[in-house]
Design a protein around this motif. Structure first.
Motif, PDB file in Angstrom:
ATOM      1  N   LYS A  18      11.650   1.405  -7.675  1.00  0.00           N
ATOM      2  CA  LYS A  18      11.589   0.681  -8.944  1.00  0.00           C
ATOM      3  C   LYS A  18      10.379  -0.241  -9.039  1.00  0.00           C
ATOM      4  O   LYS A  18       9.955  -0.604 -10.138  1.00  0.00           O
ATOM      5  CB  LYS A  18      12.879  -0.118  -9.148  1.00  0.00           C
ATOM      6  N   ASP A  19       9.816  -0.623  -7.909  1.00  0.00           N
ATOM      7  CA  ASP A  19       8.654  -1.509  -7.921  1.00  0.00           C
ATOM      8  C   ASP A  19       7.324  -0.763  -7.887  1.00  0.00           C
ATOM      9  O   ASP A  19       6.264  -1.388  -7.747  1.00  0.00           O
ATOM     10  CB  ASP A  19       8.715  -2.465  -6.714  1.00  0.00           C
ATOM     11  N   HIS A  20       7.352   0.550  -8.033  1.00  0.00           N
ATOM     12  CA  HIS A  20       6.117   1.332  -7.919  1.00  0.00           C
ATOM     13  C   HIS A  20       5.053   0.858  -8.895  1.00  0.00           C
ATOM     14  O   HIS A  20       3.857   0.838  -8.572  1.00  0.00           O
ATOM     15  CB  HIS A  20       6.418   2.818  -8.149  1.00  0.00           C
ATOM     16  N   PHE A  21       5.447   0.449 -10.090  1.00  0.00           N
ATOM     17  CA  PHE A  21       4.481   0.048 -11.109  1.00  0.00           C
ATOM     18  C   PHE A  21       4.410  -1.472 -11.291  1.00  0.00           C
ATOM     19  O   PHE A  21       3.831  -1.963 -12.258  1.00  0.00           O
ATOM     20  CB  PHE A  21       4.818   0.709 -12.448  1.00  0.00           C
ATOM     21  N   VAL A  22       4.997  -2.220 -10.374  1.00  0.00           N
ATOM     22  CA  VAL A  22       4.982  -3.677 -10.467  1.00  0.00           C
ATOM     23  C   VAL A  22       3.782  -4.224  -9.698  1.00  0.00           C
ATOM     24  O   VAL A  22       3.559  -3.877  -8.538  1.00  0.00           O
ATOM     25  CB  VAL A  22       6.275  -4.289  -9.900  1.00  0.00           C
ATOM     26  N   ASN A  23       3.010  -5.070 -10.346  1.00  0.00           N
ATOM     27  CA  ASN A  23       1.903  -5.763  -9.684  1.00  0.00           C
ATOM     28  C   ASN A  23       2.461  -7.057  -9.100  1.00  0.00           C
ATOM     29  O   ASN A  23       2.769  -7.999  -9.827  1.00  0.00           O
ATOM     30  CB  ASN A  23       0.788  -6.056 -10.693  1.00  0.00           C
ATOM     31  N   TYR A  24       2.612  -7.098  -7.789  1.00  0.00           N
ATOM     32  CA  TYR A  24       3.255  -8.240  -7.146  1.00  0.00           C
ATOM     33  C   TYR A  24       2.480  -9.542  -7.367  1.00  0.00           C
ATOM     34  O   TYR A  24       3.076 -10.604  -7.537  1.00  0.00           O
ATOM     35  CB  TYR A  24       3.413  -7.981  -5.646  1.00  0.00           C
ATOM     36  N   VAL A  25       1.158  -9.468  -7.347  1.00  0.00           N
ATOM     37  CA  VAL A  25       0.358 -10.682  -7.522  1.00  0.00           C
ATOM     38  C   VAL A  25       0.534 -11.245  -8.929  1.00  0.00           C
ATOM     39  O   VAL A  25       0.790 -12.434  -9.109  1.00  0.00           O
ATOM     40  CB  VAL A  25      -1.123 -10.411  -7.217  1.00  0.00           C
ATOM     41  N   LYS A  26       0.436 -10.387  -9.928  1.00  0.00           N
ATOM     42  CA  LYS A  26       0.614 -10.854 -11.302  1.00  0.00           C
ATOM     43  C   LYS A  26       2.023 -11.384 -11.539  1.00  0.00           C
ATOM     44  O   LYS A  26       2.222 -12.410 -12.195  1.00  0.00           O
ATOM     45  CB  LYS A  26       0.307  -9.720 -12.290  1.00  0.00           C
ATOM     46  N   ALA A  27       3.015 -10.672 -10.990  1.00  0.00           N
ATOM     47  CA  ALA A  27       4.405 -11.103 -11.169  1.00  0.00           C
ATOM     48  C   ALA A  27       4.643 -12.445 -10.490  1.00  0.00           C
ATOM     49  O   ALA A  27       5.314 -13.332 -11.046  1.00  0.00           O
ATOM     50  CB  ALA A  27       5.355 -10.051 -10.603  1.00  0.00           C
ATOM     51  N   GLY A  28       4.093 -12.618  -9.290  1.00  0.00           N
ATOM     52  CA  GLY A  28       4.274 -13.867  -8.564  1.00  0.00           C
ATOM     53  C   GLY A  28       3.599 -15.037  -9.245  1.00  0.00           C
ATOM     54  O   GLY A  28       4.190 -16.125  -9.377  1.00  0.00           O
ATOM     55  N   LYS A  29       2.362 -14.839  -9.691  1.00  0.00           N
ATOM     56  CA  LYS A  29       1.632 -15.905 -10.380  1.00  0.00           C
ATOM     57  C   LYS A  29       2.372 -16.320 -11.653  1.00  0.00           C
ATOM     58  O   LYS A  29       2.517 -17.521 -11.947  1.00  0.00           O
ATOM     59  CB  LYS A  29       0.216 -15.426 -10.735  1.00  0.00           C
TER      60      LYS A  29
ATOM     61  N   ARG B 152       0.840  -1.211   0.000  1.00  0.00           N
ATOM     62  CA  ARG B 152       0.000   0.000   0.000  1.00  0.00           C
ATOM     63  C   ARG B 152       0.862   1.244   0.000  1.00  0.00           C
ATOM     64  O   ARG B 152       0.587   2.214  -0.716  1.00  0.00           O
ATOM     65  CB  ARG B 152      -0.943  -0.013   1.210  1.00  0.00           C
ATOM     66  N   TYR B 153       1.922   1.221   0.785  1.00  0.00           N
ATOM     67  CA  TYR B 153       2.857   2.352   0.848  1.00  0.00           C
ATOM     68  C   TYR B 153       3.539   2.553  -0.498  1.00  0.00           C
ATOM     69  O   TYR B 153       3.729   3.685  -0.961  1.00  0.00           O
ATOM     70  CB  TYR B 153       3.885   2.058   1.942  1.00  0.00           C
ATOM     71  N   LEU B 154       3.855   1.449  -1.139  1.00  0.00           N
ATOM     72  CA  LEU B 154       4.520   1.494  -2.439  1.00  0.00           C
ATOM     73  C   LEU B 154       3.619   2.109  -3.504  1.00  0.00           C
ATOM     74  O   LEU B 154       4.068   2.873  -4.362  1.00  0.00           O
ATOM     75  CB  LEU B 154       4.907   0.066  -2.844  1.00  0.00           C
ATOM     76  N   LYS B 155       2.331   1.784  -3.456  1.00  0.00           N
ATOM     77  CA  LYS B 155       1.408   2.190  -4.511  1.00  0.00           C
ATOM     78  C   LYS B 155       0.770   3.550  -4.279  1.00  0.00           C
ATOM     79  O   LYS B 155       0.285   4.181  -5.226  1.00  0.00           O
ATOM     80  CB  LYS B 155       0.301   1.144  -4.669  1.00  0.00           C
ATOM     81  N   THR B 156       0.744   4.014  -3.044  1.00  0.00           N
ATOM     82  CA  THR B 156       0.023   5.254  -2.750  1.00  0.00           C
ATOM     83  C   THR B 156       0.926   6.471  -2.707  1.00  0.00           C
ATOM     84  O   THR B 156       0.507   7.535  -2.257  1.00  0.00           O
ATOM     85  CB  THR B 156      -0.740   5.137  -1.419  1.00  0.00           C
ATOM     86  N   GLY B 157       2.148   6.339  -3.175  1.00  0.00           N
ATOM     87  CA  GLY B 157       3.003   7.506  -3.293  1.00  0.00           C
ATOM     88  C   GLY B 157       4.123   7.582  -2.302  1.00  0.00           C
ATOM     89  O   GLY B 157       5.034   8.403  -2.449  1.00  0.00           O
ATOM     90  N   GLY B 158       4.078   6.749  -1.269  1.00  0.00           N
ATOM     91  CA  GLY B 158       5.133   6.799  -0.272  1.00  0.00           C
ATOM     92  C   GLY B 158       6.486   6.449  -0.851  1.00  0.00           C
ATOM     93  O   GLY B 158       7.512   6.943  -0.405  1.00  0.00           O
ATOM     94  N   LEU B 159       6.494   5.576  -1.868  1.00  0.00           N
ATOM     95  CA  LEU B 159       7.739   5.171  -2.518  1.00  0.00           C
ATOM     96  C   LEU B 159       7.598   5.348  -4.026  1.00  0.00           C
ATOM     97  O   LEU B 159       7.888   4.445  -4.809  1.00  0.00           O
ATOM     98  CB  LEU B 159       8.055   3.698  -2.182  1.00  0.00           C
ATOM     99  N   ILE B 160       7.153   6.519  -4.452  1.00  0.00           N
ATOM    100  CA  ILE B 160       6.834   6.752  -5.851  1.00  0.00           C
ATOM    101  C   ILE B 160       8.041   6.582  -6.778  1.00  0.00           C
ATOM    102  O   ILE B 160       7.888   6.259  -7.953  1.00  0.00           O
ATOM    103  CB  ILE B 160       6.193   8.152  -6.044  1.00  0.00           C
ATOM    104  N   TYR B 161       9.240   6.794  -6.253  1.00  0.00           N
ATOM    105  CA  TYR B 161      10.429   6.636  -7.087  1.00  0.00           C
ATOM    106  C   TYR B 161      11.068   5.256  -6.939  1.00  0.00           C
ATOM    107  O   TYR B 161      12.126   4.999  -7.496  1.00  0.00           O
ATOM    108  CB  TYR B 161      11.457   7.720  -6.753  1.00  0.00           C
TER     109      TYR B 161
END
Length: 203
Positions: free
Chosen positions: A133-144, A122-131
């Protein structure tokens, strides 16, 4: 209590990593929590899945295991975006099992974080870590996807059957839920390894 550990060579990782003894109390703890969450709460009594996931929790209690994959310069690969890049490079690697090793780590890492540390995502996606490298990575899709790739490999060394990784891929979201239940138990227990990993991810 000090963990009994041993040093092992991580195949495809290029570094010495720390493994937890087979008789360490952590294995009994995580085994019991995982089996209870998946069997009693989720109604999915699959011993192979719960054994794999409880072992994952044990190994990742050493934070070095989160970063055991190394790039061509010997530096640890820390983000999923970088791991995906390394997996593409590995298709031409002379080490046949490297691509599978990297994809397995992507599956393990994304499942571990999504299940135990959803606040990090949530922190990664809501701007807390906007810069980050994983900001635009969907962890669920990548893991599956990565677990599905691991299941499809026909060469290299392996100890787990391909069907296990197909189950992890097809039921990734359910595994996330199950690990989330384990996280709730750990929060109630204030378990130190869990807290250390949380502190490293969020700071």
């Amino acid at each position: 209590m000090v963990k009994k550990t041993r040093s092992v060579r991580v195949k495809g990782g290029g570094k010495m990593a720390t493994a937890v003894s087979q008789h360490h109390p952590l294995r009994r703890l995580f085994g019991a929590l995982t089996e209870r969450s998946f069997t009693e709460s989720l109604g999915w009594p699959d011993f192979n899945v719960t054994a794999y996931l409880s072992n994952l929790l044990v190994e990742f209690s050493h934070v070095d295991q989160l970063r055991h994959i190394r790039d061509q310069h010997g530096q640890p690969v820390e983000t999923v975006a970088e791991l995906l890049y390394e997996s593409e490079l590995a298709t031409d690697s002379p080490e046949l099992d490297r691509e599978r090793t990297i994809h397995r780590h992507i599956g393990d890492l994304t499942l571990f974080i999504a299940g135990l540390f959803p606040e990090y995502l949530r922190y990664l996606k809501t701007g807390g870590l906007i810069y980050h490298k994983d900001h635009f990575v969907n962890y669920v899709k990548a893991g599956k996807r990565s677990y599905r790739i691991v299941a499809a490999f026909q060469h290299g060394e392996r100890t787990e059957p391909p069907v296990l990784f197909q189950k992890l891929s097809s039921n990734f979201e359910l595994c996330v839920t199950g690990l989330g239940l384990v996280r709730q138990d750990l929060d109630r227990m204030q378990h130190p390894p869990h807290q250390r990993a949380k502190d490293i991810l969020l700071h």
